[in-house]
Design a protein around this motif. Structure first.
Motif, mmCIF file in Angstrom:
data_model
loop_
_atom_site.group_PDB
_atom_site.id
_atom_site.type_symbol
_atom_site.label_atom_id
_atom_site.label_comp_id
_atom_site.label_asym_id
_atom_site.label_seq_id
_atom_site.Cartn_x
_atom_site.Cartn_y
_atom_site.Cartn_z
ATOM 1 N N TYR A 92 30.283 -23.708 4.874
ATOM 2 C CA TYR A 92 30.529 -23.299 3.614
ATOM 3 C C TYR A 92 29.903 -21.970 3.483
ATOM 4 C CZ TYR A 92 31.778 -27.914 1.802
ATOM 5 O OH TYR A 92 32.412 -29.426 1.561
ATOM 6 N N SER B 210 30.673 -29.534 -2.206
ATOM 7 C CA SER B 210 31.551 -30.446 -1.596
ATOM 8 C C SER B 210 32.399 -31.289 -2.736
ATOM 9 C CB SER B 210 30.878 -31.619 -0.892
ATOM 10 O OG SER B 210 31.633 -32.736 -0.324
ATOM 11 N N GLY B 211 33.691 -30.971 -2.782
ATOM 12 C CA GLY B 211 34.573 -31.425 -3.701
ATOM 13 C C GLY B 211 34.495 -32.919 -3.890
ATOM 14 N N PRO B 212 34.515 -33.720 -2.778
ATOM 15 C CA PRO B 212 34.336 -35.064 -3.107
ATOM 16 C C PRO B 212 33.362 -35.796 -3.731
ATOM 17 C CG PRO B 212 34.966 -34.628 -0.842
ATOM 18 C CD PRO B 212 34.633 -33.383 -1.432
ATOM 19 N N THR C 54 29.697 -36.307 0.301
ATOM 20 C CA THR C 54 30.021 -35.302 1.650
ATOM 21 C C THR C 54 30.840 -36.071 2.500
ATOM 22 O OG1 THR C 54 27.943 -35.690 2.877
ATOM 23 C CG2 THR C 54 28.077 -33.810 1.096
ATOM 24 N N SER C 55 31.789 -35.368 3.354
ATOM 25 C CA SER C 55 32.439 -36.185 4.349
ATOM 26 C C SER C 55 31.651 -36.971 5.453
ATOM 27 C CB SER C 55 33.527 -35.184 4.980
ATOM 28 O OG SER C 55 32.664 -34.133 5.523
ATOM 29 N N ASP D 64 33.193 -40.568 4.310
ATOM 30 C CA ASP D 64 34.058 -40.417 5.137
ATOM 31 C C ASP D 64 33.636 -41.451 6.217
ATOM 32 O OD1 ASP D 64 36.856 -40.096 5.975
ATOM 33 O OD2 ASP D 64 36.172 -38.429 7.600
ATOM 34 N N TYR E 35 38.545 -36.352 1.466
ATOM 35 C CA TYR E 35 37.636 -35.370 2.351
ATOM 36 C C TYR E 35 38.114 -34.062 3.063
ATOM 37 C CZ TYR E 35 34.851 -39.177 0.283
ATOM 38 O OH TYR E 35 34.268 -39.942 -0.395
ATOM 39 N N LYS F 15 40.135 -32.269 1.530
ATOM 40 C CA LYS F 15 40.101 -31.034 0.685
ATOM 41 C C LYS F 15 38.751 -30.753 -0.037
ATOM 42 C CE LYS F 15 45.212 -31.378 -0.075
ATOM 43 N NZ LYS F 15 45.504 -32.565 0.745
ATOM 44 N N GLN F 16 38.085 -30.335 0.443
ATOM 45 C CA GLN F 16 36.549 -30.394 0.114
ATOM 46 C C GLN F 16 35.945 -28.880 -0.241
ATOM 47 O OE1 GLN F 16 33.854 -32.330 2.856
ATOM 48 N NE2 GLN F 16 34.852 -31.521 4.545
ATOM 49 N N ARG F 17 36.306 -27.992 0.346
ATOM 50 C CA ARG F 17 35.794 -26.617 0.268
ATOM 51 C C ARG F 17 36.343 -26.113 -1.208
ATOM 52 N NH1 ARG F 17 33.483 -25.359 4.972
ATOM 53 N NH2 ARG F 17 34.032 -26.600 6.861
#
Length: 343
Positions: free
Chosen positions: A48, A101-103, A165-166, A170, A267, A269-271
């Motif tokens: 990131y 983190s998008g998630p 977070t992934s 995930d 996860y 598409k998280q940035r």
């Protein structure tokens, strides 16, 4: 076309042009002499951070008024500190851009009280690339392939940041879908810290990295074969990872395959780069355009290629559409995902 109609269309065009010029001038006047601050939820040296420092070096030249840029790391609580700050405390004037983190949006959907934002109310600038999520193990762990992992007699310790977070979410969905032996070790501030933990033997590996980040920030260890990419958790393989198996091929049930599909969509598409709510619309649009133009900058692309950073951006409206889709996940599916992530 009549002369009157031609005149009317010309007047509308001139009027629209004048409005556009006035807006641009207003935005330029606002940003002149100011600084745009990038708030990064990960620690220095992580993926990131690496992407943001690259973007920040070129971003200002595409913003009217050419403000300066500064990057501030705000790690903690699995990037939630940065997300909450961006939503609640950052000035709502377009001078702060959050990268987290998008998630974490899923955590809001599941009712996590620590999440003090609504993903539908951010302004979205875009993201530099999607992530091809992978699981990495260290040479010292003795796990060199997915078969070594599947047959391991003891749980493989995997480093993670935390919920949202992934590396955490995930991995939990992966465990539920495949039954692979694993133990999450959470609480790291960023992927840079996870990398150190793996190199010192504190953990056996991690599923917190995207290949786009790992091949850059962990390049030396990959070259020395001190670490191994043993699994891809996306539905489609990355072209540079031929021969590395897909997690979905190890799913035990149809439900498991569905869980991994959700994980891939969420996860990968998280940035995401975000603005606080209520930033004036004209500044949101200008910054969205600046983000897209920055991603097209020849010098940025050359620097990214040299650093092996992938650039395959999604624009702000695309992210807005994706986030809206997250909030429309079927309640039954969301309930099952919540059961797994909260276990």
């Amino acid at each position: 076309m009549t002369k009157a109609l031609c005149g009317l269309l010309l007047a509308i065009f001139i009027s629209a042009s004048l409005v556009t010029s006035a807006v641009a001038a207003s935005v330029e006047e606002f940003y002149k002499g100011k600084a745009i601050q990038f708030i990064v939820g990960g620690s220095a040296g992580g993926g990131y951070d690496t992407y943001t420092r690259l973007i920040a070096r070129y971003f200002s030249q595409y913003v009217p008024g050419k403000p300066s840029t500064v990057v501030q790391n705000m790690p903690g609580a699995a990037m939630l500190i940065a997300a909450n700050f961006t939503f609640n405390s950052a000035p709502r004037d377009g001078t702060v851009i959050g990268h987290w983190s998008g998630p974490l949006i899923l955590q809001h959907m599941m009712g996590n009280p620590a999440v003090q934002f609504d993903g539908r109310k951010f302004g979205w600038l875009g993201m530099p690339t999607a992530d091809s999520l992978i699981c990495i193990t260290t040479e010292r762990s003795g796990i060199k392939t997915v078969e070594d992992w599947r047959k391991a007699k003891t749980p493989v310790k995997l480093g993670a940041i935390g919920p949202g977070t992934s590396g955490t979410d995930d991995t939990k969905l992966l465990a539920a879908a495949t039954g692979f032996p694993m133990q999450l070790i959470e609480g790291y501030k960023g992927t840079a810290d996870i990398r150190i933990a793996a190199e010192t033997g504190e953990v056996d590996g991690t599923c917190a990295f995207g290949w786009q980040s790992a091949k850059v920030t962990w390049a030396n260890a990959l070259k020395a074969r001190q670490i191994h990419v043993v699994l891809q958790t996306m539905l489609e393989p990355h072209p540079e990872l031929k021969g590395v198996p897909l997690a979905v091929d190890y799913a035990k049930t149809d439900e498991g395959k569905k869980l991994l599909q959700i994980a891939s969509e969420l996860y990968g598409k998280q940035r995401l780069y975000s603005l606080p709510p209520e930033v004036p619309e004209e500044r949101v649009r200008i910054l969205q355009k600046a983000f897209v133009d920055t991603m097209k900058d020849p010098q940025l692309k050359a620097e990214a290629e040299k650093a092996k950073l992938e650039i395959d951006p999604i624009d702000g409206p695309g992210i807005e559409k994706m986030v809206k889709g997250l909030y429309e996940i079927e309640p039954a599916i969301l309930k099952r995902v919540k059961q797994i992530l909260e276990s």
